[in-house]
Design a protein around this motif. Structure first.
Motif, PDB file in Angstrom:
ATOM      1  N   ILE A  16       0.844  -1.197   0.000  1.00  0.00           N
ATOM      2  CA  ILE A  16       0.000   0.000   0.000  1.00  0.00           C
ATOM      3  C   ILE A  16       0.877   1.244   0.000  1.00  0.00           C
ATOM      4  O   ILE A  16       1.742   1.411   0.864  1.00  0.00           O
ATOM      5  CB  ILE A  16      -0.941   0.002   1.221  1.00  0.00           C
ATOM      6  N   ILE A  17       0.667   2.083  -0.979  1.00  0.00           N
ATOM      7  CA  ILE A  17       1.351   3.380  -1.040  1.00  0.00           C
ATOM      8  C   ILE A  17       0.488   4.384  -0.287  1.00  0.00           C
ATOM      9  O   ILE A  17      -0.679   4.596  -0.629  1.00  0.00           O
ATOM     10  CB  ILE A  17       1.552   3.822  -2.501  1.00  0.00           C
ATOM     11  N   PRO A  18       1.024   5.018   0.769  1.00  0.00           N
ATOM     12  CA  PRO A  18       0.202   5.896   1.610  1.00  0.00           C
ATOM     13  C   PRO A  18      -0.398   7.071   0.838  1.00  0.00           C
ATOM     14  O   PRO A  18       0.099   7.477  -0.213  1.00  0.00           O
ATOM     15  CB  PRO A  18       1.180   6.377   2.684  1.00  0.00           C
ATOM     16  N   GLU A  19      -1.442   7.627   1.410  1.00  0.00           N
ATOM     17  CA  GLU A  19      -2.103   8.791   0.819  1.00  0.00           C
ATOM     18  C   GLU A  19      -1.247  10.045   0.981  1.00  0.00           C
ATOM     19  O   GLU A  19      -0.323  10.076   1.808  1.00  0.00           O
ATOM     20  CB  GLU A  19      -3.458   9.017   1.483  1.00  0.00           C
ATOM     21  N   LYS A  20      -1.544  11.063   0.191  1.00  0.00           N
ATOM     22  CA  LYS A  20      -0.864  12.348   0.327  1.00  0.00           C
ATOM     23  C   LYS A  20      -1.899  13.476   0.295  1.00  0.00           C
ATOM     24  O   LYS A  20      -2.635  13.613  -0.678  1.00  0.00           O
ATOM     25  CB  LYS A  20       0.142  12.561  -0.811  1.00  0.00           C
ATOM     26  N   PRO A  21      -1.962  14.268   1.354  1.00  0.00           N
ATOM     27  CA  PRO A  21      -2.914  15.379   1.358  1.00  0.00           C
ATOM     28  C   PRO A  21      -2.382  16.583   0.568  1.00  0.00           C
ATOM     29  O   PRO A  21      -1.182  16.683   0.300  1.00  0.00           O
ATOM     30  CB  PRO A  21      -3.037  15.727   2.841  1.00  0.00           C
ATOM     31  N   TYR A  22      -3.289  17.476   0.197  1.00  0.00           N
ATOM     32  CA  TYR A  22      -2.872  18.757  -0.383  1.00  0.00           C
ATOM     33  C   TYR A  22      -2.667  19.729   0.773  1.00  0.00           C
ATOM     34  O   TYR A  22      -3.523  19.871   1.647  1.00  0.00           O
ATOM     35  CB  TYR A  22      -3.952  19.286  -1.332  1.00  0.00           C
ATOM     36  N   VAL A  23      -1.479  20.372   0.790  1.00  0.00           N
ATOM     37  CA  VAL A  23      -1.163  21.311   1.870  1.00  0.00           C
ATOM     38  C   VAL A  23      -0.639  22.613   1.267  1.00  0.00           C
ATOM     39  O   VAL A  23       0.373  22.617   0.546  1.00  0.00           O
ATOM     40  CB  VAL A  23      -0.107  20.737   2.845  1.00  0.00           C
ATOM     41  N   LYS A  24      -1.337  23.705   1.558  1.00  0.00           N
ATOM     42  CA  LYS A  24      -0.879  25.043   1.134  1.00  0.00           C
ATOM     43  C   LYS A  24      -0.368  25.771   2.364  1.00  0.00           C
ATOM     44  O   LYS A  24      -1.103  26.044   3.304  1.00  0.00           O
ATOM     45  CB  LYS A  24      -2.024  25.826   0.494  1.00  0.00           C
ATOM     46  N   VAL A  25       0.948  26.040   2.346  1.00  0.00           N
ATOM     47  CA  VAL A  25       1.586  26.611   3.518  1.00  0.00           C
ATOM     48  C   VAL A  25       2.617  27.644   3.080  1.00  0.00           C
ATOM     49  O   VAL A  25       3.167  27.570   1.972  1.00  0.00           O
ATOM     50  CB  VAL A  25       2.263  25.494   4.359  1.00  0.00           C
ATOM     51  N   SER A  26       2.897  28.591   3.948  1.00  0.00           N
ATOM     52  CA  SER A  26       3.914  29.599   3.661  1.00  0.00           C
ATOM     53  C   SER A  26       5.293  28.949   3.705  1.00  0.00           C
ATOM     54  O   SER A  26       5.605  28.206   4.640  1.00  0.00           O
ATOM     55  CB  SER A  26       3.829  30.728   4.694  1.00  0.00           C
ATOM     56  N   LYS A  27       6.108  29.225   2.680  1.00  0.00           N
ATOM     57  CA  LYS A  27       7.437  28.633   2.634  1.00  0.00           C
ATOM     58  C   LYS A  27       8.292  29.110   3.796  1.00  0.00           C
ATOM     59  O   LYS A  27       9.099  28.351   4.358  1.00  0.00           O
ATOM     60  CB  LYS A  27       8.109  28.973   1.311  1.00  0.00           C
ATOM     61  N   SER A  28       8.107  30.369   4.194  1.00  0.00           N
ATOM     62  CA  SER A  28       8.891  30.897   5.322  1.00  0.00           C
ATOM     63  C   SER A  28       8.520  30.188   6.620  1.00  0.00           C
ATOM     64  O   SER A  28       9.381  29.904   7.463  1.00  0.00           O
ATOM     65  CB  SER A  28       8.664  32.407   5.460  1.00  0.00           C
ATOM     66  N   GLU A  29       7.229  29.863   6.764  1.00  0.00           N
ATOM     67  CA  GLU A  29       6.794  29.125   7.953  1.00  0.00           C
ATOM     68  C   GLU A  29       7.394  27.723   7.959  1.00  0.00           C
ATOM     69  O   GLU A  29       7.767  27.188   9.002  1.00  0.00           O
ATOM     70  CB  GLU A  29       5.263  29.044   7.990  1.00  0.00           C
ATOM     71  N   LEU A  30       7.490  27.155   6.756  1.00  0.00           N
ATOM     72  CA  LEU A  30       8.074  25.816   6.626  1.00  0.00           C
ATOM     73  C   LEU A  30       9.547  25.839   7.021  1.00  0.00           C
ATOM     74  O   LEU A  30      10.043  24.934   7.705  1.00  0.00           O
ATOM     75  CB  LEU A  30       7.901  25.331   5.184  1.00  0.00           C
ATOM     76  N   GLU A  31      10.255  26.874   6.610  1.00  0.00           N
ATOM     77  CA  GLU A  31      11.669  27.009   6.954  1.00  0.00           C
ATOM     78  C   GLU A  31      11.859  27.175   8.463  1.00  0.00           C
ATOM     79  O   GLU A  31      12.804  26.632   9.053  1.00  0.00           O
ATOM     80  CB  GLU A  31      12.277  28.198   6.203  1.00  0.00           C
ATOM     81  N   LYS A  32      10.920  27.891   9.073  1.00  0.00           N
ATOM     82  CA  LYS A  32      10.968  28.057  10.527  1.00  0.00           C
ATOM     83  C   LYS A  32      10.807  26.707  11.229  1.00  0.00           C
ATOM     84  O   LYS A  32      11.479  26.409  12.217  1.00  0.00           O
ATOM     85  CB  LYS A  32       9.860  29.004  11.000  1.00  0.00           C
ATOM     86  N   ALA A  33       9.875  25.910  10.701  1.00  0.00           N
ATOM     87  CA  ALA A  33       9.602  24.601  11.312  1.00  0.00           C
ATOM     88  C   ALA A  33      10.838  23.720  11.270  1.00  0.00           C
ATOM     89  O   ALA A  33      11.191  23.076  12.271  1.00  0.00           O
ATOM     90  CB  ALA A  33       8.429  23.927  10.596  1.00  0.00           C
ATOM     91  N   PHE A  34      11.528  23.688  10.113  1.00  0.00           N
ATOM     92  CA  PHE A  34      12.713  22.839   9.980  1.00  0.00           C
ATOM     93  C   PHE A  34      13.902  23.424  10.755  1.00  0.00           C
ATOM     94  O   PHE A  34      14.809  22.693  11.153  1.00  0.00           O
ATOM     95  CB  PHE A  34      13.079  22.655   8.511  1.00  0.00           C
ATOM     96  N   GLY A  35      13.882  24.747  10.961  1.00  0.00           N
ATOM     97  CA  GLY A  35      14.981  25.373  11.695  1.00  0.00           C
ATOM     98  C   GLY A  35      14.805  25.322  13.193  1.00  0.00           C
ATOM     99  O   GLY A  35      15.739  25.592  13.950  1.00  0.00           O
ATOM    100  N   SER A  36      13.610  24.930  13.627  1.00  0.00           N
ATOM    101  CA  SER A  36      13.312  24.889  15.058  1.00  0.00           C
ATOM    102  C   SER A  36      14.055  23.722  15.723  1.00  0.00           C
ATOM    103  O   SER A  36      14.324  22.697  15.116  1.00  0.00           O
ATOM    104  CB  SER A  36      11.805  24.746  15.274  1.00  0.00           C
ATOM    105  N   LYS A  37      14.367  23.919  17.023  1.00  0.00           N
ATOM    106  CA  LYS A  37      14.997  22.847  17.784  1.00  0.00           C
ATOM    107  C   LYS A  37      13.975  21.873  18.355  1.00  0.00           C
ATOM    108  O   LYS A  37      14.343  20.820  18.874  1.00  0.00           O
ATOM    109  CB  LYS A  37      15.827  23.444  18.929  1.00  0.00           C
ATOM    110  N   ASP A  38      12.715  22.252  18.250  1.00  0.00           N
ATOM    111  CA  ASP A  38      11.656  21.388  18.774  1.00  0.00           C
ATOM    112  C   ASP A  38      11.503  20.142  17.902  1.00  0.00           C
ATOM    113  O   ASP A  38      11.685  20.192  16.680  1.00  0.00           O
ATOM    114  CB  ASP A  38      10.319  22.138  18.812  1.00  0.00           C
ATOM    115  N   ASP A  39      11.155  19.025  18.550  1.00  0.00           N
ATOM    116  CA  ASP A  39      10.926  17.788  17.789  1.00  0.00           C
ATOM    117  C   ASP A  39       9.695  17.903  16.893  1.00  0.00           C
ATOM    118  O   ASP A  39       9.630  17.277  15.827  1.00  0.00           O
ATOM    119  CB  ASP A  39      10.759  16.599  18.740  1.00  0.00           C
ATOM    120  N   GLU A  40       8.709  18.648  17.345  1.00  0.00           N
ATOM    121  CA  GLU A  40       7.518  18.877  16.543  1.00  0.00           C
ATOM    122  C   GLU A  40       7.234  20.370  16.454  1.00  0.00           C
ATOM    123  O   GLU A  40       7.375  21.091  17.445  1.00  0.00           O
ATOM    124  CB  GLU A  40       6.301  18.154  17.142  1.00  0.00           C
ATOM    125  N   TYR A  41       6.837  20.813  15.278  1.00  0.00           N
ATOM    126  CA  TYR A  41       6.563  22.237  15.075  1.00  0.00           C
ATOM    127  C   TYR A  41       5.322  22.347  14.195  1.00  0.00           C
ATOM    128  O   TYR A  41       5.281  21.795  13.089  1.00  0.00           O
ATOM    129  CB  TYR A  41       7.756  22.926  14.411  1.00  0.00           C
TER     130      TYR A  41
END
Length: 594
Positions: A252-277
């Motif tokens: 089974i190949i998992p599903e993929k949702p459509y997600v519209k998000v700000s790229k800058s917010e995405l960069e913040k999430a990956f730059g965060s030290k938190d395990d989840e953002y």
């Protein structure tokens, strides 16, 4: 004068050049025609080639030209090490465990490997197949051996041996919910590579010389994330989870949702030290999830049918069981077509088949593979009730006793086949199992709620048998000896009616079935060749001799009775009850005269 000669010479040269040019062009055209003809013939041959492509091999075993079933048989013969009782020592670090391969249900999956080899080059139509054929001629290809193993038991073994050494690896992931996207960081780990572990198990199955398998714990890092690619991937349209067929199993190949998000917010999430953002996002979830597909896989019995082979010879019963084993577990993906002929393979002794009764024309004779049509007919009946698509099916030339008229499916190697199409959105699996002398075929998949199938068969024509006479002077006049008992024939029109919640939604005309009459075969006295067979008595040699003896005895008794009534003295030799004293008839007559 010289100028004139030069001009004439120039003209001659020009004419020669033109002639040579024409000849060259003609030769070029002819050459191109031959090339095109060769290419056309090659394309037709390659596109219609019905075996494994040239120079395709598996673990050094050449499968070129074999059918799928023949390739499977060749792999079973050519690849050693499939002894399930063989013990192997598994280890990781200081931990060791002895296990039989059979405890892991580990074996070479010859059927799936043969299918991979047979399907090579057939994925994209005739042009791709012709190209693959040409490529295979020069470069060939090695198909990896596929194995079957109890995944849960194998994982339990690895976990038991490596648990104290392993630190779970977590990859970067995300959760998409309404109006929110949560990025979950990945973490490095120390793990046994499961793919490599399975390859080691495969090698042990192939080679009986391998008696030890050591698993190694390796440092593993989460896969690096390209934020730009990740951002683009999120913005792709939502995709449902879907099935794929790999290594002989449904994945089974998992599903993929459509997600519209700000790229800058995405960069913040990956730059965060938190395990989840978590960031704000516009989310559209797909309808089908991996969890849903897992729950649906082979959930229902779509259709089933059983038949008895209680009266079969042991050879015929063997053939029924053999074909059932080869069909059992066959997985048919949505849109794919199953071929019974290619699945059960060539009907030869080398392929496991035995001699038993087969229909040849309108007669029952002995041939290799007798009984295989009981499996095809039982499977066909199950597929009808499962409401699967029927691509091709042909009735026997004579009726069969193990399924109703109209539900049999005969097979003739290479040109008459039972083909079934998966016309559903989900994978289906065929089960064909024998219990004693009963064969049960089932189709597992997803049954549409409220749908029921009814089969309706109607006789539309009848055919009377003829009588074939052969002269035999040993048959007395007025008698006949039956060699083959005839029977009437008929044709059947079949209809599949599909109802949903009691209401008819489809009425499908199936292929007609024509069962020919089986002619009577009799032997008669040459003088009775023109006599109506119905007026002749059935000849039984022993009964006939006894009858003749009784008739002769009765005639003798009649003659004796008449002699006694007329006062006649029996002549010598006319009776068995003559006194031992000799009688002179003339002397007796003289004495009476006196």
């Amino acid at each position: 004068m010289n100028d004139v000669k030069e001009k004439n010479q120039t003209k001659d040269n020009s004419r020669d050049t033109k002639k040579n040019t024409k000849k060259g062009l003609f030769a070029l055209v002819i050459g191109l025609c031959f090339v095109l003809l060769f290419c056309g013939v090659f394309f037709v041959y390659a596109a219609s080639y019905d075996g494994v492509l040239p120079r395709i091999s598996v673990s050094g075993v050449s499968l070129s030209g074999f059918s799928q079933a023949e390739a499977e048989a060749e792999l079973l013969r050519g690849i050693a090490g499939s002894d399930g009782d063989r013990t192997v020592v598994f280890s990781c670090g200081e931990n060791h465990k002895e296990m039989k391969l059979s405890d892991l249900d580990a074996k070479i999956d010859a059927a799936s490997t043969a299918k991979e080899a047979f399907d090579e080059g057939r994925q994209k139509g005739k042009f791709f197949k012709a190209y693959s054929f040409f490529k295979a001629l020069f470069s060939g290809k090695e198909i990896p051996v596929l194995i079957a193993v109890d995944e849960a038991a194998f994982e339990d073994l690895i976990h038991t041996l490596s648990d104290e050494y392993e630190i779970p690896l977590t990859e970067v992931s995300y959760r998409a919910e309404e109006n929110a996207l949560t990025i979950v960081k990945g973490h490095p780990g120390k793990m046994v590579d499961r793919k490599k572990a399975k390859e080691l198990l495969r090698d042990a199955l192939i080679s009986p010389k391998i008696s030890e398998i050591e698993f190694f714990v390796e440092d593993m890092e989460p896969k690096p994330v390209d934020i730009d690619e990740f951002f683009k991937k999120l913005a792709e349209p939502a995709q449902d989870a879907k099935y794929s067929f790999e290594d002989g199993t449904v994945k089974i190949i998992p599903e993929k949702p459509y997600v519209k998000v700000s790229k800058s917010e995405l960069e913040k999430a990956f730059g965060s030290k938190d395990d989840e953002y978590t960031v704000t996002a516009e989310v559209k979830l797909p309808e089908k999830t991996a969890k849903t597909l897992e729950e649906m896989l082979f959930r229902d019995v779509m259709g089933s049918f059983s038949s008895s082979f209680a009266t079969s010879t042991e050879a015929r019963a063997h053939n029924v069981r053999l074909t059932a084993e080869r069909v059992d577990g066959y997985i048919l993906m949505p849109g794919d077509v199953f071929s019974y002929d290619s699945t059960v393979g060539k009907r030869t002794a080398a392929n496991g088949y035995r001699e038993a009764g087969v229909y040849i024309g309108n007669k029952v004779e002995t041939g290799i593979g007798g009984g295989i049509c009981q499996t095809s007919s039982t499977l066909y009946s199950a597929a009808l009730y499962a409401n699967l698509g029927i691509v091709s099916r042909t009735s026997h030339s004579l009726p069969v006793a193990y399924v109703p008229a109209g539900q049999d499916a005969t097979i003739a190697e290479g040109y008459i086949d039972l083909k079934i199409k998966n016309n559903t959105e989900y994978p289906v699996k065929f089960e064909a199992k024998t219990n004693g002398r009963t064969l049960v075929c089932r189709v597992l998949g997803v049954k549409e709620e409220g749908v029921e199938v009814e089969l309706y068969h109607q006789r539309i024509n009848t055919f009377e048998p003829e009588t074939e006479k052969t002269a035999n002077p040993e048959i007395p006049e007025g008698y006949k000896k039956t060699i083959e008992k005839g029977s009437g024939g008929y044709s059947v029109a079949s209809t599949r009616i599909v109802r949903k919640n009691g209401e008819e939604i489809k009425r499908e005309k199936l292929t007609n079935s024509v069962y020919h009459a089986a002619n009577f075969e009799i032997e008669v006295n040459p003088k009775d060749m023109e006599t109506d067979p119905n007026s002749l008595r059935e000849y039984d040699e022993e009964a006939y001799k006894k009858e003749q003896e009784e008739l002769k005895k009765a005639e003798n008794e009649d003659e004796t009775t008449k002699s006694d009534e007329n006062g006649e003295v029996p002549q010598a030799g006319e009776t068995d009850n003559v006194d031992s004293t000799e009688i002179n008839v003339e002397e007796a007559h003289s004495d009476n005269m006196n």
